[in-house]
Scaffold this active site. Structure first.
Site, PDB file in Angstrom:
ATOM      1  N   ASP A   1       0.866  -1.168   0.000  1.00  0.00           N
ATOM      2  CA  ASP A   1       0.000   0.000   0.000  1.00  0.00           C
ATOM      3  C   ASP A   1       0.908   1.226   0.000  1.00  0.00           C
ATOM      4  OD1 ASP A   1      -1.654   2.162   0.645  1.00  0.00           O
ATOM      5  OD2 ASP A   1      -3.107   0.857   1.634  1.00  0.00           O
TER       6      ASP A   1
ATOM      7  N   LYS B   1      -6.654   9.999  -1.615  1.00  0.00           N
ATOM      8  CA  LYS B   1      -5.697  10.815  -0.871  1.00  0.00           C
ATOM      9  C   LYS B   1      -4.907  11.728  -1.823  1.00  0.00           C
ATOM     10  CE  LYS B   1      -7.580   8.581   2.456  1.00  0.00           C
ATOM     11  NZ  LYS B   1      -7.778   7.195   2.194  1.00  0.00           N
TER      12      LYS B   1
END
Ligand SMILES: Cc1ncc(COP(=O)(O)O)c(C=O)c1O
Length: 392
Positions: free
Chosen positions: A180, A205
């Site tokens: 990730d 994000k």
């Protein structure tokens, strides 16, 4: 390979000149005209098998969308991957990767801390996976004959703990490794260069960057991408084209935004270290947070997320969140504006209490996502919101 600063501007725009346009067009079609039944059947079969593009027609938007595909090509370029596959959220991307790796009913090795949602997905066994939680140096011992994949975040959410990717990949041997990469972004870290199989993002994000899109994406080899596209087609975990359009619009400024926020995060980390009432600062720019020199070895910078521990535990942390004025007390990260949140009470609330504490997520921990505002304004806001310590 073009510099990453050029790649963010030009990635995924290769077909625009031929299409006679300058900006990536937004294609909202749900269905597409077919030149003939025969060519429609061929494209449908091709896309259902996981092909990246149709020959004549996308046939139906759950199989393919040109606006989404352009942004995917941009992300693949940045991650130095053959391909990238977009999803409707970061969690949809995690789920699709588990499905595509054949992890259902099998064993997974995971390194804590992970984002609370990912931790919950694995710990709950909701997808019928069985998880061994391992420290980074225990991965080799944790692997079983039935292990489908290893999953790791670095820098990790929310403690900013760093993990040596090459060392994890080596221990994993033939078992594929999912990284990730949300916190670093491809500007600062490209996991495939260190042997990882998949680099995953919650594109909600920094890739989106403006707090207005929920999305996920996975970069990998073309073979792995085909399996992910097959999963996406049957599960319908699609990225909406409007979201892909916004994500592509955010891409050219990604490097500028990430570096500007990172500069401020480094400065704030230094100032916070000397601030009374702050008992610990976690940011990869600080030597004590990077004992193995991983920022130099596998990253191009320490990033724009930091975490602090405040004296007074939960009550003190809650007070800081109530007293900030410029920072927004909110979950999520990677936006142009600065956010502050309490992982134990919010993003990591779903994690098992004991495991959460053991991975460093205590009651006094606050996670800060630094934006691109003036650094002195950010400091003034934190300084007035922090508890007045014994010397302050
Ligand atoms: C590191 C990380 N991975 C995955 C996710 C899940 O992404 P999404 O909220 O887009 O589903 C998040 C969300 O906060 C995250 O921080």
């Amino acid at each position: 390979m073009a510099s990453i600063d050029t790649a963010v501007v030009h990635g995924g725009r290769d077909d625009l000149t031929a299409a006679g346009v300058h900006a990536p067009p937004l294609d909202r079609s749900t269905t597409y005209p077919l030149a003939s039944l025969r060519s429609g059947t061929a494209d449908l079969a091709r896309l259902a098998d996981g092909a990246a593009t149709p020959v004549d027609s996308p046939v139906y938007a759950r199989l393919h969308n040109p606006t989404v595909a352009r942004w995917e090509r941009g992300i693949a370029t940045l991650e130095r991957a053959d391909a990238a596959v977009a999803f409707g959220s970061g969690m949809a991307a995690v789920t699709a990767t588990l499905l595509a790796a054949g992890a259902i009913g099998r064993h997974v090795v995971a390194i804590r801390p992970l984002y609370g949602g990912t931790d919950h997905l694995l710990a709950s066994g909701l997808l019928a996976t069985r998880t061994t939680w391992a420290r980074p140096d225990e991965v080799a011992d944790a692997i079983e004959d039935d292990t489908a994949l290893v999953i790791v975040e670095t820098p990790a959410n929310p403690t900013l703990a760093l993990v040596d990717l090459a060392a994890v990949v080596e221990q994993a041997g033939d078992v594929p490794v999912l990284v990730d990469n949300t916190f670093a972004t491809p500007i600062l870290q490209r996991p495939l260069e260190h042997g990882a199989t998949w680099a995953l993002h919650s594109a909600t994000k920094a890739l989106g960057g403006h707090g207005d899109v929920i999305a996920g994406v996975v970069a990998c080899s073309e073979e792995r991408a085909q399996a992910l596209r097959q999963v996406r087609i049957v599960t319908g975990a699609l990225l909406d084209p409007q979201a892909a359009y916004l994500l592509h619009r955010s891409l050219p400024t990604l490097a500028l935004r990430v570096r500007a926020a990172q500069n401020s995060a480094c400065e704030l980390a230094k100032r916070l270290q000397g601030r009374a009432g702050v008992t610990a600062v976690h940011h990869p720019s600080l030597p004590e947070c990077d004992l193995d020199g991983l920022v130099d070895r596998q990253m191009d910078g320490p990033g724009s997320l930091l975490a602090i521990e405040v004296e007074g535990g939960y009550e003190a942390a809650a007070r800081v969140m109530e007293h900030v004025a410029l920072f927004t007390p909110a979950v999520s990260l990677g936006s142009t504006d600065s956010l502050i949140q309490h992982p134990a009470g919010l993003t990591h609330h779903v994690v098992d209490d004991e495991a959460r504490t053991a991975s460093g997520v205590g009651p006094g921990l606050l996670r800060l996502s630094i934006g691109i505002e003036d650094v002195d304004d950010l400091w003034d806001d934190l300084d007035q919101a922090l508890p007045v310590g014994p010397t302050g």
